[in-house]
Design a protein around this motif. Structure first.
Motif, PDB file in Angstrom:
ATOM      1  N   GLY A 162       0.827  -1.219   0.000  1.00 39.21           N
ATOM      2  CA  GLY A 162       0.000   0.000   0.000  1.00 39.21           C
ATOM      3  C   GLY A 162       0.853   1.258   0.000  1.00 39.21           C
ATOM      4  O   GLY A 162       0.540   2.248  -0.679  1.00 39.21           O
ATOM      5  N   GLN A 163       1.953   1.194   0.757  1.00 37.18           N
ATOM      6  CA  GLN A 163       2.870   2.351   0.771  1.00 37.18           C
ATOM      7  C   GLN A 163       3.541   2.514  -0.586  1.00 37.18           C
ATOM      8  O   GLN A 163       3.703   3.631  -1.083  1.00 37.18           O
ATOM      9  CB  GLN A 163       3.914   2.180   1.875  1.00 37.18           C
ATOM     10  CG  GLN A 163       3.314   2.343   3.267  1.00 37.18           C
ATOM     11  CD  GLN A 163       4.270   1.923   4.366  1.00 37.18           C
ATOM     12  OE1 GLN A 163       5.111   1.038   4.173  1.00 37.18           O
ATOM     13  NE2 GLN A 163       4.149   2.549   5.523  1.00 37.18           N
ATOM     14  N   GLN A 164       3.920   1.383  -1.206  1.00 36.12           N
ATOM     15  CA  GLN A 164       4.539   1.467  -2.532  1.00 36.12           C
ATOM     16  C   GLN A 164       3.566   2.071  -3.547  1.00 36.12           C
ATOM     17  O   GLN A 164       3.962   2.864  -4.400  1.00 36.12           O
ATOM     18  CB  GLN A 164       4.993   0.086  -2.995  1.00 36.12           C
ATOM     19  CG  GLN A 164       6.172  -0.434  -2.180  1.00 36.12           C
ATOM     20  CD  GLN A 164       6.731  -1.738  -2.739  1.00 36.12           C
ATOM     21  OE1 GLN A 164       6.970  -1.866  -3.923  1.00 36.12           O
ATOM     22  NE2 GLN A 164       6.940  -2.710  -1.859  1.00 36.12           N
ATOM     23  N   GLN A 165       2.301   1.705  -3.430  1.00 32.43           N
ATOM     24  CA  GLN A 165       1.332   2.277  -4.356  1.00 32.43           C
ATOM     25  C   GLN A 165       1.179   3.779  -4.106  1.00 32.43           C
ATOM     26  O   GLN A 165       1.010   4.556  -5.040  1.00 32.43           O
ATOM     27  CB  GLN A 165      -0.024   1.551  -4.241  1.00 32.43           C
ATOM     28  CG  GLN A 165      -1.066   1.960  -5.269  1.00 32.43           C
ATOM     29  CD  GLN A 165      -0.646   1.726  -6.714  1.00 32.43           C
ATOM     30  OE1 GLN A 165       0.318   2.324  -7.189  1.00 32.43           O
ATOM     31  NE2 GLN A 165      -1.360   0.853  -7.409  1.00 32.43           N
ATOM     32  N   ARG A 166       1.283   4.195  -2.853  1.00 35.85           N
ATOM     33  CA  ARG A 166       1.213   5.644  -2.570  1.00 35.85           C
ATOM     34  C   ARG A 166       2.443   6.358  -3.140  1.00 35.85           C
ATOM     35  O   ARG A 166       2.351   7.511  -3.571  1.00 35.85           O
ATOM     36  CB  ARG A 166       1.061   5.874  -1.070  1.00 35.85           C
ATOM     37  CG  ARG A 166      -0.386   5.610  -0.631  1.00 35.85           C
ATOM     38  CD  ARG A 166      -0.479   5.116   0.796  1.00 35.85           C
ATOM     39  NE  ARG A 166       0.006   6.062   1.773  1.00 35.85           N
ATOM     40  CZ  ARG A 166       0.316   5.751   3.027  1.00 35.85           C
ATOM     41  NH1 ARG A 166       0.186   4.497   3.451  1.00 35.85           N
ATOM     42  NH2 ARG A 166       0.735   6.665   3.859  1.00 35.85           N
TER      43      ARG A 166
END
Ligand code: ADP
Ligand code: MG
Length: 262
Positions: A162-166
């Motif tokens: 999820g952080q990578q997608q952000r």
């Protein structure tokens, strides 16, 4: 965002659109792969600041439509206008147009050997011509916007999906696009990681970004969309406010689809 005055090449004066608040205007767009017709005569406006969610069964043409919008795929027929610029006109500057449209995919494709900050800054030096220092500051600002300033020096592998997608969203935002396209940005994430990504997308929508969002997150479509378009067999078969789409669905295929996903 100020209206653009680019596109004064040979084709544009004849093709100049009347003043409109549409950020993106799609007219009679069609696309086939071989004998398979994937998009059939799609006509669609996305207004400035609007969040349009695209829903519909798998294979209905949602991804192909988004890819046509930023010319990752060439439509066979029809017109796409981004503000005053006709992207489908002969001789249109495709790279310049693409730089005005941010895209976030299911798979975020960060460079594993670069820091998070460098991933965001990369295109700012190579495409936007910023100095490394300007690019770094801009990257930091956009990482802050998605709540990840503290991770700037980390490698992507240290972050959750999820952080990578952000980070991927920050990378797109750093280019200061006029329109953001999201294609199932949360579909590859573990369920507990979806929420934070949707929160960033919701903030963007509320902040006035123009967005086209392909999603299976019906809750997001219900809350964050100004309008929802239901795609079916390469057509937009319904387009309306979320209330009317989710509560007053008339089209039998839409009713059937909603029964399956809600
Ligand atoms: P969705 O995103 O709604 O699931 P897509 O736009 O991915 O739908 O696909 C629509 C149709 O186009 C599908 O039948 C798919 O198999 C076909 N399709 C998509 N991309 C290609 C391609 N590059 N070559 C051939 N067929 C494709
Ligand atoms: Mg798709």
């Amino acid at each position: 965002m100020s209206p653009t005055t680019t596109g004064d090449g040979p084709v544009s004066s004849a093709a100049e659109a009347p003043a409109t608040s549409a950020a993106l205007r799609v007219t009679a767009l069609s696309k086939s792969y071989g004998r398979t017709t994937v998009l059939r005569d799609i006509t669609l406006d996305i207004q400035r600041g609007e969040t349009l969610c695209l829903i519909g069964p798998s294979g209905s043409g949602k991804s192909t439509l988004l890819k046509c919008l930023n010319l990752l795929e060439r439509p066979d027929a029809g017109e796409i206008r981004l503000g005053e610029t006709c992207l489908t006109a002969p001789g249109a500057d495709v790279d310049a147009a693409r730089a005005r449209i941010g895209m976030v995919f299911q798979h975020f494709n960060l460079f594993p050997h670069m820091s998070v900050e460098r991933n965001v800054a990369l295109a700012l030096t190579s495409v936007k011509g910023m100095t490394r220092e300007q690019a770094r500051a801009t990257a930091r600002r956009h990482l802050d916007e998605v709540g990840l300033a503290a991770f700037a020096r980390q490698r992507p592998s240290r972050l959750s999906g999820g952080q990578q997608q952000r980070v991927a969203i920050a990378r797109a935002l750093a280019m200061e696009p006029e329109v953001m396209l999201f294609d199932e940005a949360t579909s590859a994430l573990d369920p507990e990681l979806v929420k934070d990504v949707l929160a960033v997308m919701r903030d963007l929508a509320q902040g006035g970004m123009t967005m086209a969002v392909v999603t299976h997150e019906m809750g997001f479509a219900q809350e964050a969309a100004d309008r929802v378009a239901f795609m079916c067999d390469g057509r937009i078969s319904e387009i309306d406010t979320p209330d009317r789409i989710f509560e007053g669905a008339q089209h039998p295929r839409l009713r059937q689809f909603l029964n399956q996903v809600l």
